[in-house]
Write an enzyme that holds these catalytic residues in place. Structure first.
Site, PDB file in Angstrom:
ATOM      1  N   TYR A  74      17.833  -2.132   0.778  1.00  0.00           N
ATOM      2  CA  TYR A  74      16.957  -2.833  -0.174  1.00  0.00           C
ATOM      3  C   TYR A  74      17.600  -4.129  -0.675  1.00  0.00           C
ATOM      4  O   TYR A  74      16.901  -5.106  -0.932  1.00  0.00           O
ATOM      5  CB  TYR A  74      16.535  -1.903  -1.315  1.00  0.00           C
ATOM      6  N   ARG A 108      16.779  -6.638   1.859  1.00  0.00           N
ATOM      7  CA  ARG A 108      15.386  -7.095   1.743  1.00  0.00           C
ATOM      8  C   ARG A 108      15.201  -8.018   0.540  1.00  0.00           C
ATOM      9  O   ARG A 108      14.446  -8.988   0.586  1.00  0.00           O
ATOM     10  CB  ARG A 108      14.450  -5.885   1.668  1.00  0.00           C
ATOM     11  N   VAL A 136       6.097  -5.673  -2.087  1.00  0.00           N
ATOM     12  CA  VAL A 136       7.147  -5.521  -3.093  1.00  0.00           C
ATOM     13  C   VAL A 136       7.878  -6.845  -3.311  1.00  0.00           C
ATOM     14  O   VAL A 136       8.851  -6.902  -4.056  1.00  0.00           O
ATOM     15  CB  VAL A 136       8.134  -4.388  -2.696  1.00  0.00           C
ATOM     16  N   HIS A 196       2.928  -0.768  -4.876  1.00  0.00           N
ATOM     17  CA  HIS A 196       4.098  -0.104  -4.299  1.00  0.00           C
ATOM     18  C   HIS A 196       5.395  -0.528  -4.976  1.00  0.00           C
ATOM     19  O   HIS A 196       6.472  -0.397  -4.401  1.00  0.00           O
ATOM     20  CB  HIS A 196       4.141  -0.347  -2.787  1.00  0.00           C
ATOM     21  N   CYS A 253      16.967   3.081 -13.235  1.00  0.00           N
ATOM     22  CA  CYS A 253      17.856   4.237 -13.119  1.00  0.00           C
ATOM     23  C   CYS A 253      17.133   5.367 -12.374  1.00  0.00           C
ATOM     24  O   CYS A 253      15.961   5.636 -12.623  1.00  0.00           O
ATOM     25  CB  CYS A 253      18.277   4.699 -14.506  1.00  0.00           C
ATOM     26  N   GLY A 282      -4.189  -9.392   5.236  1.00  0.00           N
ATOM     27  CA  GLY A 282      -2.948  -9.001   5.914  1.00  0.00           C
ATOM     28  C   GLY A 282      -2.481  -7.591   5.669  1.00  0.00           C
ATOM     29  O   GLY A 282      -1.293  -7.384   5.409  1.00  0.00           O
ATOM     30  N   SER A 338      -2.740  -3.461   7.290  1.00  0.00           N
ATOM     31  CA  SER A 338      -3.222  -2.569   8.355  1.00  0.00           C
ATOM     32  C   SER A 338      -4.235  -1.579   7.796  1.00  0.00           C
ATOM     33  O   SER A 338      -4.987  -0.975   8.557  1.00  0.00           O
ATOM     34  CB  SER A 338      -2.044  -1.833   9.004  1.00  0.00           C
TER      35      SER A 338
END
Ligand code: OAD
Length: 262
Positions: free
Chosen positions: A72, A75, A107, A123, A131, A205, A207
């Site tokens: 993450y 990302r 995200v 999401h 935390c 955009g 699916s």
């Protein structure tokens, strides 16, 4: 960055001109032209290269928090280095002419950096770590990649220990929704509310295969609200939507804004 243009069908332009309250429902394709990989596009999609079960589940986190945290962080860095594309900016511009509610599955923060207010990050967000035990938001420095980390040479997720919560010292986790987790209740309720009140939904955009998010355009259609899809390819929603425009977000949405400006 896209430089082409597209001529939108007249019925798309008519629907947008008539609508006062528009909900934009976006997915990973929205940010693809900013250089942020989608999940399922062949070859470049994240889930083509990485195993979601090993990186995006509570079980993965319990097994190997350093692997999940490192992935993450990578990302976050990728998104941090990216810029909003003309599609994000067109949605922000549309809000000067219409009431626009942005509901995103993404995200990233590219809608916000383009100037849109996002009413619902269904999401979660890469930039709201919390935390893993007491859920306190984390604002420390432990979200940065180690100095000298070369993103270009990255082939495997780096293992980086998550920082400790400032409140209870438990590990800090990414502020995203993992497979099997419920969506944030407030985000879902705001999305339901705006879908119910919309005169038009623009689906950009996605699916359309991840639920419950994909239920939102379905609900709009069930209410009789027109839904226009912008996608470079057929999606799971294509057979049901009112109109599909086969164009990329960075090309189609600026054309839409031009049409609204008249
Ligand atoms: P997907 O990767 O499943 O789908 C991306 C969609 O964008 C596809 O339909 C592409 O055809 C389309 N696309 C690609 N480039 C585009 C472009 N430049 N312009 C317009 N469309 C383009 O991504 P999502 O639908 O967002 O969830 O995936 C939904 C969820 O699955 C994500 O939020 C994530 C993932 O697992 C979680 O992490 C919980």
């Amino acid at each position: 960055m896209a430089t082409e243009s597209v001529t939108l069908p007249g019925d798309v332009i008519d629907l947008v001109r008539q609508a006062h309250w528009i909900t934009v429902f976006s997915g990973a394709g929205m940010s693809a032209e900013s250089g942020v990989p989608t999940f399922r596009d062949a070859q470049t999609g994240l889930w083509e290269r990485f195993d979601p079960a090993a990186l995006a589940t509570v079980e993965a986190w319990d097994d190997d928090p350093a692997l999940v945290w490192g992935w993450y962080l990578w990302r976050m860095k990728l998104v941090g280095d990216a810029q909003p594309n003309p599609g994000h900016r067109a949605i922000a511009g549309l809000a000067d002419h219409r009431t626009v509610m942005v509901v995103t599955q993404n995200v990233d923060d590219l809608h916000e950096r383009a100037g849109s207010e996002v009413i619902s990050h269904l999401h979660g967000s890469l930039f709201e770590p919390r935390c893993s035990v007491c859920a306190a938001p984390y604002h420390g420095t432990g979200t940065r990649l180690p100095a000298g980390f070369d993103i270009a040479s990255y082939t495997e997720p780096p293992r980086i220990d998550p920082p400790a919560c400032h409140e209870c010292l438990s590990p800090v986790r990414p502020g995203v929704v993992w497979f099997g987790e419920p969506l944030p209740r407030d985000a879902w309720q705001r999305a339901e509310h705006t879908i119910a009140g919309s005169e038009l939904v623009l689906v950009v955009g996605t699916s359309g295969i991840v639920y419950p998010a994909a239920e939102l355009p379905e609900r709009a259609l069930a209410n009789g609200t027109p839904v226009i899809e912008f996608n470079i390819d057929e999606s799971a929603l294509s057979p049901y939507v009112t109109l599909s425009v086969r164009t990329s977000a960075a090309v189609g949405l600026p054309a839409l804004l031009d049409a609204v400006r008249g």
